[in-house]
Design a protein around this motif. Structure first.
Motif, PDB file in Angstrom:
ATOM      1  N   LEU A  97       0.827  -1.206   0.000  1.00 14.25           N
ATOM      2  CA  LEU A  97       0.000   0.000   0.000  1.00 14.25           C
ATOM      3  C   LEU A  97       0.864   1.260   0.000  1.00 14.25           C
ATOM      4  O   LEU A  97       0.495   2.285  -0.605  1.00 14.25           O
ATOM      5  CB  LEU A  97      -0.921   0.003   1.226  1.00 14.25           C
ATOM      6  CG  LEU A  97      -2.011  -1.087   1.241  1.00 14.25           C
ATOM      7  CD1 LEU A  97      -2.766  -1.061   2.556  1.00 14.25           C
ATOM      8  CD2 LEU A  97      -2.990  -0.877   0.062  1.00 14.25           C
ATOM      9  N   ALA A  98       2.025   1.186   0.684  1.00 10.94           N
ATOM     10  CA  ALA A  98       2.903   2.353   0.702  1.00 10.94           C
ATOM     11  C   ALA A  98       3.488   2.624  -0.677  1.00 10.94           C
ATOM     12  O   ALA A  98       3.787   3.776  -1.040  1.00 10.94           O
ATOM     13  CB  ALA A  98       4.029   2.138   1.722  1.00 10.94           C
ATOM     14  N   ALA A  99       3.624   1.583  -1.494  1.00 13.54           N
ATOM     15  CA  ALA A  99       4.190   1.762  -2.838  1.00 13.54           C
ATOM     16  C   ALA A  99       3.278   2.592  -3.741  1.00 13.54           C
ATOM     17  O   ALA A  99       3.750   3.293  -4.641  1.00 13.54           O
ATOM     18  CB  ALA A  99       4.476   0.393  -3.471  1.00 13.54           C
ATOM     19  N   VAL A 100       1.939   2.527  -3.510  1.00 13.40           N
ATOM     20  CA  VAL A 100       0.982   3.306  -4.343  1.00 13.40           C
ATOM     21  C   VAL A 100       0.513   4.556  -3.623  1.00 13.40           C
ATOM     22  O   VAL A 100      -0.413   5.242  -4.098  1.00 13.40           O
ATOM     23  CB  VAL A 100      -0.223   2.425  -4.733  1.00 13.40           C
ATOM     24  CG1 VAL A 100       0.235   1.281  -5.635  1.00 13.40           C
ATOM     25  CG2 VAL A 100      -0.939   1.886  -3.487  1.00 13.40           C
ATOM     26  N   GLY A 101       1.066   4.806  -2.410  1.00 12.59           N
ATOM     27  CA  GLY A 101       0.791   6.049  -1.701  1.00 12.59           C
ATOM     28  C   GLY A 101      -0.439   6.046  -0.845  1.00 12.59           C
ATOM     29  O   GLY A 101      -0.938   7.128  -0.502  1.00 12.59           O
ATOM     30  N   PHE A 102      -0.950   4.867  -0.451  1.00 13.67           N
ATOM     31  CA  PHE A 102      -2.150   4.825   0.384  1.00 13.67           C
ATOM     32  C   PHE A 102      -1.843   4.704   1.890  1.00 13.67           C
ATOM     33  O   PHE A 102      -2.758   4.689   2.687  1.00 13.67           O
ATOM     34  CB  PHE A 102      -3.039   3.641  -0.046  1.00 13.67           C
ATOM     35  CG  PHE A 102      -3.746   3.861  -1.354  1.00 13.67           C
ATOM     36  CD1 PHE A 102      -4.884   4.671  -1.412  1.00 13.67           C
ATOM     37  CD2 PHE A 102      -3.265   3.284  -2.520  1.00 13.67           C
ATOM     38  CE1 PHE A 102      -5.520   4.868  -2.618  1.00 13.67           C
ATOM     39  CE2 PHE A 102      -3.914   3.505  -3.730  1.00 13.67           C
ATOM     40  CZ  PHE A 102      -5.039   4.294  -3.783  1.00 13.67           C
ATOM     41  N   VAL A 103      -0.579   4.588   2.259  1.00  9.40           N
ATOM     42  CA  VAL A 103      -0.219   4.423   3.675  1.00  9.40           C
ATOM     43  C   VAL A 103       0.792   5.508   4.041  1.00  9.40           C
ATOM     44  O   VAL A 103       1.726   5.781   3.279  1.00  9.40           O
ATOM     45  CB  VAL A 103       0.392   3.031   3.943  1.00  9.40           C
ATOM     46  CG1 VAL A 103       0.851   2.916   5.387  1.00  9.40           C
ATOM     47  CG2 VAL A 103      -0.626   1.941   3.628  1.00  9.40           C
ATOM     48  N   SER A 104       0.603   6.052   5.223  1.00  5.04           N
ATOM     49  CA  SER A 104       1.510   7.108   5.694  1.00  5.04           C
ATOM     50  C   SER A 104       2.845   6.505   6.144  1.00  5.04           C
ATOM     51  O   SER A 104       2.929   5.304   6.472  1.00  5.04           O
ATOM     52  CB  SER A 104       0.869   7.862   6.867  1.00  5.04           C
ATOM     53  OG  SER A 104       0.691   6.983   7.967  1.00  5.04           O
ATOM     54  N   PRO A 105       3.914   7.294   6.187  1.00  5.56           N
ATOM     55  CA  PRO A 105       5.214   6.771   6.649  1.00  5.56           C
ATOM     56  C   PRO A 105       5.186   6.256   8.082  1.00  5.56           C
ATOM     57  O   PRO A 105       5.872   5.287   8.421  1.00  5.56           O
ATOM     58  CB  PRO A 105       6.135   7.979   6.512  1.00  5.56           C
ATOM     59  CG  PRO A 105       5.508   8.811   5.444  1.00  5.56           C
ATOM     60  CD  PRO A 105       4.028   8.662   5.602  1.00  5.56           C
ATOM     61  N   SER A 106       4.401   6.887   8.960  1.00  6.31           N
ATOM     62  CA  SER A 106       4.349   6.423  10.348  1.00  6.31           C
ATOM     63  C   SER A 106       3.737   5.030  10.447  1.00  6.31           C
ATOM     64  O   SER A 106       4.166   4.196  11.251  1.00  6.31           O
ATOM     65  CB  SER A 106       3.547   7.417  11.201  1.00  6.31           C
ATOM     66  OG  SER A 106       2.218   7.528  10.695  1.00  6.31           O
TER      67      SER A 106
END
Length: 395
Positions: free
Chosen positions: A141-150
């Motif tokens: 999900l972080a790869a497509v920008g749906f999850v925050s860094p925290s």
């Protein structure tokens, strides 16, 4: 005729008077004499002594163990590194009923602890798998920008915590396995044939066996002496001196060692120990004594037969003077607040005052009062007085 008769009577009376005078006249006193001489005077302290080894080594048990039978005997020669004794591990003690119940209960507790540790390990494995799946989804999900860094950091930390929890669970399981083995070993019967590898004790130095303290097979505590080893050729002499004599015995003083079974030997005092000790004499008197350590100097082949603890006699020379005028101590007696001797002059004994500087067991060293070669009375009897006629006794 009458005149001749009177003369005969007078002659008989004179003969009788002469016979009576001769019979009742004082006889010369028979005495034993000696002469003063000039020579070497030595004053010495004489005491008993005993030999001892300079270095003594005691081989003892380093730990509680069972000793095998020692075949060595006192007097045997060993070299450095020779095996002198062998020790076997101590067998397990017998277990009574209560101890057996405690061991069984301890094994049951260990089994339960191992089961719990395995369950905790399985639980930690499931938790780790779950945290790894969650981390994988979060990364997608972080790869497509749906999850925050925290959120991404939280997933990574959860996975790391899962790995640490699994490591702890595995370690606890390993500890439980060892606890189970320990409890099971307490219940295992002891096997005499598997007592363990023996511990070998070796001679620390070359020498002779002096004493075997434990010749038979026995179970020993740690530190128990087994045997003593020493070099019997390296002997010294120890004499227990009265403290008053120890003060006069200086280091390096000459010593004569005799009555050991051979000819007299020369020695020197190496040390007078600084600490004294109390010793009760044969008469029950407490005495303060100090040890004098003596080095034997001219020991020959006969001295090799002397062993540790042998008795000897020592004479420690405390004073020495050459060219000293000496008179036998048997001739000296107290007189008028000083000392005197009876000097034989013209078959009569005369009192002669003397000045004694020192004395030993046989001679008195004189400062003055006599000359060399003068004849003196030895051990004068009560009949001897100043001016008494004396006659030398022929031995």
């Amino acid at each position: 005729m009458k005149h001749r008769k009177y003369l005969a009577y007078a002659a008989v009376a004179l003969s009788l008077a002469a016979a009576l005078a001769w019979a009742f006249a004082p006889r010369p006193v028979e005495v034993e004499t000696a002469r003063t001489r000039v020579g070497l005077f030595e004053q010495a302290v004489e005491e008993d002594g005993r030999t001892r080894l300079k270095d003594r080594y005691t081989v003892s048990a380093p730990l509680a163990a069972r000793l095998t039978r020692i075949t060595l005997r006192a007097g045997d020669i060993v070299t450095q590194g020779d095996v002198v004794a062998e020790l076997l591990p101590v067998m397990s003690p017998l277990v009574d009923g209560r101890s057996m119940q405690q061991a069984v209960a301890r094994l049951g507790a260990a089994d339960a602890a191992l089961t719990r540790a395995k369950a905790q390990t399985a639980q930690a494995t499931v938790a780790l798998d779950e945290s790894l799946l969650d981390l994988k989804r979060t990364e997608q999900l972080a790869a497509v920008g749906f999850v925050s860094p925290s959120r991404m950091d939280t997933a990574r930390l959860a996975a790391t915590a899962g790995r640490r929890a699994l490591d702890a669970a595995l370690a606890a399981q390993e500890a439980a396995v060892h606890e189970q083995d320990f409890a099971r070993a307490a219940l295992a019967p002891s096997e005499p044939g598997r007592a363990g590898r023996p511990i070998v004790l070796r001679a620390p130095v070359a020498g002779r066996i002096l004493r075997v303290a434990q010749p038979s097979e026995v179970t020993l505590a740690a530190g128990t002496p087994l045997l003593e080893i020493g070099d019997a050729t390296q002997l010294e002499v120890v004499s227990e001196l009265l403290t008053a004599d120890a003060v006069q015995a200086r280091e390096g003083a000459r010593v004569i060692i005799d009555r050991w079974g051979g000819p007299p030997l020369e020695g020197r005092i190496r040390q007078v120990e600084p600490a004294a000790f109390t010793k009760v004499s044969a008469l029950g008197i407490e005495e303060q004594r100090a040890n004098a350590v003596i080095e034997v100097q001219n020991a020959g082949d006969a001295w090799r037969a002397v062993g540790d603890g042998f008795r000897v006699n020592v004479r420690i020379v405390t004073a020495s003077a050459s060219g000293a005028l000496m008179v036998p101590v048997g001739a000296v007696f107290p007189h008028a607040g000083g000392m005197a001797v009876y000097v034989v002059e013209g078959r009569r004994a005369h009192v002669q005052a003397i000045d004694v500087q020192a004395r030993n067991g046989s001679d008195a060293w004189l400062r003055g009062g006599l000359a060399e070669g003068q004849e003196v009375v030895l051990y004068p009897a009560a009949e001897v007085r100043d001016g008494t006629r004396v006659r030398t006794r022929v031995p």
